[in-house]
Design a protein around this motif. Structure first.
Motif, short mmCIF file in Angstrom:
data_model
loop_
_atom_site.label_atom_id
_atom_site.label_comp_id
_atom_site.label_asym_id
_atom_site.label_seq_id
_atom_site.Cartn_x
_atom_site.Cartn_y
_atom_site.Cartn_z
N TYR A 73 0.48 -14.30 -3.41
CA TYR A 73 0.39 -14.52 -4.84
C TYR A 73 1.76 -14.47 -5.52
N VAL A 74 2.62 -13.57 -5.06
CA VAL A 74 3.90 -13.39 -5.74
C VAL A 74 4.74 -14.67 -5.70
N ARG A 75 4.62 -15.45 -4.63
CA ARG A 75 5.38 -16.70 -4.57
C ARG A 75 4.81 -17.74 -5.54
N ILE A 77 3.40 -17.02 -8.35
CA ILE A 77 3.85 -16.56 -9.67
C ILE A 77 5.30 -16.96 -9.91
N ASN A 78 6.16 -16.74 -8.93
CA ASN A 78 7.60 -16.94 -9.11
C ASN A 78 8.05 -18.39 -8.95
N SER A 91 -2.99 -15.30 -10.62
CA SER A 91 -2.33 -14.51 -9.58
C SER A 91 -1.71 -13.24 -10.14
N ARG A 92 -1.25 -13.29 -11.39
CA ARG A 92 -0.64 -12.10 -12.00
C ARG A 92 -1.65 -10.99 -12.20
N PRO A 97 1.45 -4.76 -7.59
CA PRO A 97 2.53 -5.56 -6.99
C PRO A 97 2.44 -5.59 -5.47
N ARG A 100 -0.18 -8.12 -4.55
CA ARG A 100 0.29 -9.48 -4.81
C ARG A 100 1.33 -9.94 -3.80
N ASN A 101 2.03 -9.01 -3.20
CA ASN A 101 2.99 -9.35 -2.16
C ASN A 101 2.32 -9.67 -0.83
#
Length: 291
Positions: A73-75, A77-78, A91-92, A97, A100-101
């Motif tokens: 998810y973090v990718r 988001i970013n 995803s946020r 955290p 999400r990683n």
């Protein structure tokens, strides 16, 4: 319990074909929780973390973005916030955290929980799921055909999810959910909207208010006809109200420990009105800037 650890995607497909009951695991954010609470203990775990093919993302394919099932998810988001804002917003809201990683949209799809945060955004964005088996190769499943029942999807026993294909946003997208707190919580209900100005259509997705994630088709059709795409103006409240009521009517909620069916219907009405207002305000602003 057997622990299967293939080095390649091809080997993973062969192992899945040989043992269809093997449970795929990557982030483990759902599977390990169920095992820890003794809600399910599969005969074998199929660890996909060495399958590098699953970590590709943002590959353009037939006009769609292709996101590997192992992309966390973090990718999203970013890296994909501008191309897929609805999915990035959803995803946020996933866990902490740390979750999400590790957690993935592919895992959300594999679990097929009606409360999965990614599902409403995938429905609103008209995603296509890429699955594969060693015997039959690749096939594509429309998101509308993917969800079968509570925690049941359309995968055959020997198939694995390889990627998600979804078109980049051509208009505003929003996701919102209601929970007992703002983060690290399973949704009482959730809703996503996507405006598609290129096709003059609207996409919706309802989460945690039915046996599967749902699309509010009557609401989509009503709004697509009601919107003035070429000469947009602020929406009359009657349009916003009717849209909210149609979304609520499309839900199939039950009473459970997180909320009543009546509350879920009311909350979905509010979420639908709110996200539509946000999305249309953005659309108006975009058109003014382009003028």
């Amino acid at each position: 319990m057997d622990f299967l650890r293939p080095d390649t995607w091809a080997e993973a497909l062969e192992l899945k074909a040989a043992d269809p009951e093997a449970k795929p695991i990557q982030g483990g954010t759902d599977v390990m929780v169920e095992m820890n609470f003794d809600h399910g203990r599969p005969a074998a775990l199929l660890d996909l973390n060495r399958c590098s093919d699953l970590f590709d993302y943002s590959t353009e394919l037939d006009g769609r973005i292709r996101i590997g099932a192992g992309v966390p998810y973090v990718r999203i988001i970013n890296r994909l916030n501008h191309q897929l804002p609805g999915l990035a917003q959803a995803s946020r809201t996933v866990g902490s955290p740390q979750i999400r990683n590790r957690g993935t949209v592919g895992g959300n799809l594999g679990g097929a929980s009606p409360a999965g945060d990614a599902h409403p955004a995938l429905l609103a964005g008209n995603a296509v799921i890429e699955v594969e088996s060693a015997a039959r190769g690749t096939r594509l499943i429309s998101i509308d055909d993917f969800y079968v029942w509570v925690k049941k999807n359309a995968l055959e026993p020997d198939e694995l999810i390889r990627a998600i294909r979804i078109e980049p946003a051509t208009g505003p997208q929003y996701f919102a959910k209601v929970g007992t707190r703002n983060a690290m919580v399973i949704a009482v209900c959730a809703f996503a909207i996507a405006l598609h100005p290129d096709t003059r259509t609207v996409g919706t997705g309802i989460g945690s208010a039915g046996p599967t994630p749902l699309r509010a088709t009557p609401a989509e059709q009503f709004l697509a006809d009601a919107l003035d795409w070429d000469d947009p103006a602020p929406l009359p409240f009657d349009v916003v109200r009717e849209f909210g009521e149609l979304v609520s009517a499309a839900a199939k909620p039950i009473d459970d420990v997180r909320g009543t069916a009546e509350y879920r219907r009311h909350a979905l009405t509010v979420l639908a009105r709110r996200t539509l207002s946000w999305a249309w305000t953005d659309y108006l602003a975009e058109r003014r800037r382009a003028a």
